[in-house]
Design a protein around this motif. Structure first.
Motif, PDB file in Angstrom:
ATOM      1  N   ILE A 120       0.863  -1.183   0.000  1.00 43.29           N
ATOM      2  CA  ILE A 120       0.000   0.000   0.000  1.00 43.29           C
ATOM      3  C   ILE A 120       0.897   1.229   0.000  1.00 43.29           C
ATOM      4  CG2 ILE A 120      -1.699   1.329   1.304  1.00 43.29           C
ATOM      5  CD1 ILE A 120      -2.769  -1.327   2.397  1.00 43.29           C
ATOM      6  N   VAL A 121       0.574   2.189  -0.874  1.00 45.18           N
ATOM      7  CA  VAL A 121       1.316   3.447  -0.958  1.00 45.18           C
ATOM      8  C   VAL A 121       0.351   4.569  -0.621  1.00 45.18           C
ATOM      9  CG1 VAL A 121       2.710   4.957  -2.403  1.00 45.18           C
ATOM     10  CG2 VAL A 121       2.737   2.496  -2.819  1.00 45.18           C
ATOM     11  N   ASN A 122       0.703   5.367   0.376  1.00 46.14           N
ATOM     12  CA  ASN A 122      -0.104   6.496   0.828  1.00 46.14           C
ATOM     13  C   ASN A 122       0.574   7.770   0.326  1.00 46.14           C
ATOM     14  OD1 ASN A 122      -1.376   8.523   2.296  1.00 46.14           O
ATOM     15  ND2 ASN A 122      -1.594   7.241   4.105  1.00 46.14           N
ATOM     16  N   THR A 123      -0.150   8.576  -0.445  1.00 46.07           N
ATOM     17  CA  THR A 123       0.435   9.739  -1.118  1.00 46.07           C
ATOM     18  C   THR A 123      -0.395  10.990  -0.875  1.00 46.07           C
ATOM     19  OG1 THR A 123       1.210   8.298  -2.891  1.00 46.07           O
ATOM     20  CG2 THR A 123       1.156  10.652  -3.372  1.00 46.07           C
ATOM     21  N   GLU A 124       0.305  12.117  -0.742  1.00 49.14           N
ATOM     22  CA  GLU A 124      -0.354  13.420  -0.784  1.00 49.14           C
ATOM     23  C   GLU A 124       0.238  14.182  -1.958  1.00 49.14           C
ATOM     24  OE1 GLU A 124      -1.817  16.504   2.392  1.00 49.14           O
ATOM     25  OE2 GLU A 124       0.344  16.746   2.070  1.00 49.14           O
ATOM     26  N   ASN A 125      -0.640  14.618  -2.848  1.00 53.33           N
ATOM     27  CA  ASN A 125      -0.243  15.365  -4.034  1.00 53.33           C
ATOM     28  C   ASN A 125      -0.710  16.804  -3.878  1.00 53.33           C
ATOM     29  OD1 ASN A 125      -1.672  16.372  -6.839  1.00 53.33           O
ATOM     30  ND2 ASN A 125       0.371  15.536  -7.172  1.00 53.33           N
ATOM     31  N   VAL A 126       0.175  17.743  -4.191  1.00 57.91           N
ATOM     32  CA  VAL A 126      -0.188  19.157  -4.275  1.00 57.91           C
ATOM     33  C   VAL A 126       0.110  19.581  -5.707  1.00 57.91           C
ATOM     34  CG1 VAL A 126       0.190  21.491  -3.401  1.00 57.91           C
ATOM     35  CG2 VAL A 126       0.380  19.538  -1.846  1.00 57.91           C
ATOM     36  N   ASP A 127      -0.952  19.854  -6.464  1.00 60.12           N
ATOM     37  CA  ASP A 127      -0.764  20.171  -7.878  1.00 60.12           C
ATOM     38  C   ASP A 127      -0.292  21.610  -8.058  1.00 60.12           C
ATOM     39  OD1 ASP A 127      -3.063  21.803  -7.749  1.00 60.12           O
ATOM     40  OD2 ASP A 127      -4.350  20.287  -8.666  1.00 60.12           O
ATOM     41  N   GLU A 129      -1.745  24.182  -9.001  1.00 62.29           N
ATOM     42  CA  GLU A 129      -2.682  25.209  -8.532  1.00 62.29           C
ATOM     43  C   GLU A 129      -2.777  25.239  -7.009  1.00 62.29           C
ATOM     44  OE1 GLU A 129      -3.903  22.990 -11.153  1.00 62.29           O
ATOM     45  OE2 GLU A 129      -2.971  24.474 -12.463  1.00 62.29           O
ATOM     46  N   GLY A 130      -2.045  24.359  -6.326  1.00 65.76           N
ATOM     47  CA  GLY A 130      -2.061  24.316  -4.863  1.00 65.76           C
ATOM     48  C   GLY A 130      -3.141  23.419  -4.280  1.00 65.76           C
ATOM     49  N   ASN A 131      -3.844  22.662  -5.107  1.00 68.25           N
ATOM     50  CA  ASN A 131      -4.887  21.746  -4.620  1.00 68.25           C
ATOM     51  C   ASN A 131      -4.256  20.485  -4.038  1.00 68.25           C
ATOM     52  OD1 ASN A 131      -7.000  23.425  -5.655  1.00 68.25           O
ATOM     53  ND2 ASN A 131      -6.493  22.630  -7.695  1.00 68.25           N
ATOM     54  N   ARG A 132      -4.717  20.114  -2.848  1.00 70.34           N
ATOM     55  CA  ARG A 132      -4.221  18.903  -2.182  1.00 70.34           C
ATOM     56  C   ARG A 132      -5.142  17.733  -2.476  1.00 70.34           C
ATOM     57  NH1 ARG A 132      -0.228  19.764   1.330  1.00 70.34           N
ATOM     58  NH2 ARG A 132       0.117  21.890   2.018  1.00 70.34           N
ATOM     59  N   THR A 133      -4.531  16.594  -2.800  1.00 77.37           N
ATOM     60  CA  THR A 133      -5.272  15.362  -3.043  1.00 77.37           C
ATOM     61  C   THR A 133      -4.611  14.241  -2.264  1.00 77.37           C
ATOM     62  OG1 THR A 133      -5.857  16.086  -5.281  1.00 77.37           O
ATOM     63  CG2 THR A 133      -6.056  13.728  -4.809  1.00 77.37           C
ATOM     64  N   ARG A 134      -5.418  13.480  -1.539  1.00 75.58           N
ATOM     65  CA  ARG A 134      -4.933  12.287  -0.838  1.00 75.58           C
ATOM     66  C   ARG A 134      -5.200  11.083  -1.730  1.00 75.58           C
ATOM     67  NH1 ARG A 134      -2.850  12.802   4.407  1.00 75.58           N
ATOM     68  NH2 ARG A 134      -2.231  10.754   3.733  1.00 75.58           N
ATOM     69  N   LEU A 135      -4.184  10.250  -1.906  1.00 73.13           N
ATOM     70  CA  LEU A 135      -4.305   9.048  -2.711  1.00 73.13           C
ATOM     71  C   LEU A 135      -3.754   7.869  -1.915  1.00 73.13           C
ATOM     72  CD1 LEU A 135      -2.694  11.237  -5.109  1.00 73.13           C
ATOM     73  CD2 LEU A 135      -4.333   9.776  -6.249  1.00 73.13           C
ATOM     74  N   ILE A 136      -4.364   6.738  -2.123  1.00 74.14           N
ATOM     75  CA  ILE A 136      -3.836   5.514  -1.527  1.00 74.14           C
ATOM     76  C   ILE A 136      -3.996   4.408  -2.560  1.00 74.14           C
ATOM     77  CG2 ILE A 136      -5.971   4.948  -0.302  1.00 74.14           C
ATOM     78  CD1 ILE A 136      -3.843   4.090   1.986  1.00 74.14           C
ATOM     79  N   GLY A 137      -2.917   3.666  -2.775  1.00 75.27           N
ATOM     80  CA  GLY A 137      -2.947   2.628  -3.793  1.00 75.27           C
ATOM     81  C   GLY A 137      -2.588   1.268  -3.229  1.00 75.27           C
ATOM     82  N   LEU A 138      -3.232   0.253  -3.759  1.00 77.54           N
ATOM     83  CA  LEU A 138      -2.887  -1.141  -3.450  1.00 77.54           C
ATOM     84  C   LEU A 138      -2.202  -1.708  -4.675  1.00 77.54           C
ATOM     85  CD1 LEU A 138      -2.919  -3.729  -1.747  1.00 77.54           C
ATOM     86  CD2 LEU A 138      -5.222  -4.172  -2.630  1.00 77.54           C
TER      87      LEU A 138
END
Length: 179
Positions: A120-127, A129-138
């Motif tokens: 499992i990979v837990n990621t926080e992306n800030v694009d 434009e400054g938008n934060r997105t939480r992602l988690i992948g299996l």
């Protein structure tokens, strides 16, 4: 007075034993992660990032660490308008099990090792434009998803407050042949 010192000593010993018996999540060793992987599921707080033609609608092929384990390369395909484009992204370690990479903005991620076949990979992306997105992948080494790994993934999705309807299933095949 002597009895009080003995009690304090005894309590200190008991507290030390209790603390030492607590499970501390260890950082997965890079050799456990380095190798061939496939995307099984990705959940996101922003479905535009993981939906069709989204930057995180990725079909992972491998994660390769350098010998020291302080840098890595993700090798993957992105499907855009039905066409598969091969890509890779480099990252570097900034702390214990914390890595950063530039891809569709700034990303900070860590690995949660589930099993020999699941990650499992837990990621926080800030694009940009400054938008934060939480992602988690299996991710998996095999085509089949282990039930225990899937349950652990769903637990992590719930912890992040991501709705289960935001999970993208990559197990049906991607049409991007390994090259």
């Amino acid at each position: 007075m002597q009895a009080n010192k003995m009690k304090v000593l005894f309590l200190t010993l008991v507290l030390g034993l209790v603390c030492s018996s607590q499970e501390i999540p260890a950082e997965p060793h890079h050799s456990q992660i380095s190798g061939e992987w496939r995307t099984h599921y990705i959940a996101s707080s922003n479905t535009d990032k993981t939906g069709e033609n989204g930057p995180f609608n990725v079909y992972l092929r491998s994660i390769k660490f350098n010998d020291k384990g302080d840098s890595l390369v993700f090798h993957f395909f992105v499907k855009n308008n039905g066409e598969c484009t091969e890509s890779s992204v480099s990252g570097r370690r900034i702390a214990n099990n914390v890595y950063v990479a530039e891809y569709a903005g700034a990303n900070q991620f860590h690995f949660i090792l589930v099993s020999d076949d699941g990650l499992i990979v837990n990621t926080e992306n800030v694009d940009d434009e400054g938008n934060r997105t939480r992602l988690i992948g299996l991710l998996g080494k095999e085509d089949e998803v282990d039930d225990h790994d899937l349950e652990r993934f769903l637990e992590e999705v719930r912890k992040l407050g991501i709705p289960e309807e935001n999970i993208v299933d990559f197990t049906k095949g991607d049409g991007c042949q390994a090259q």
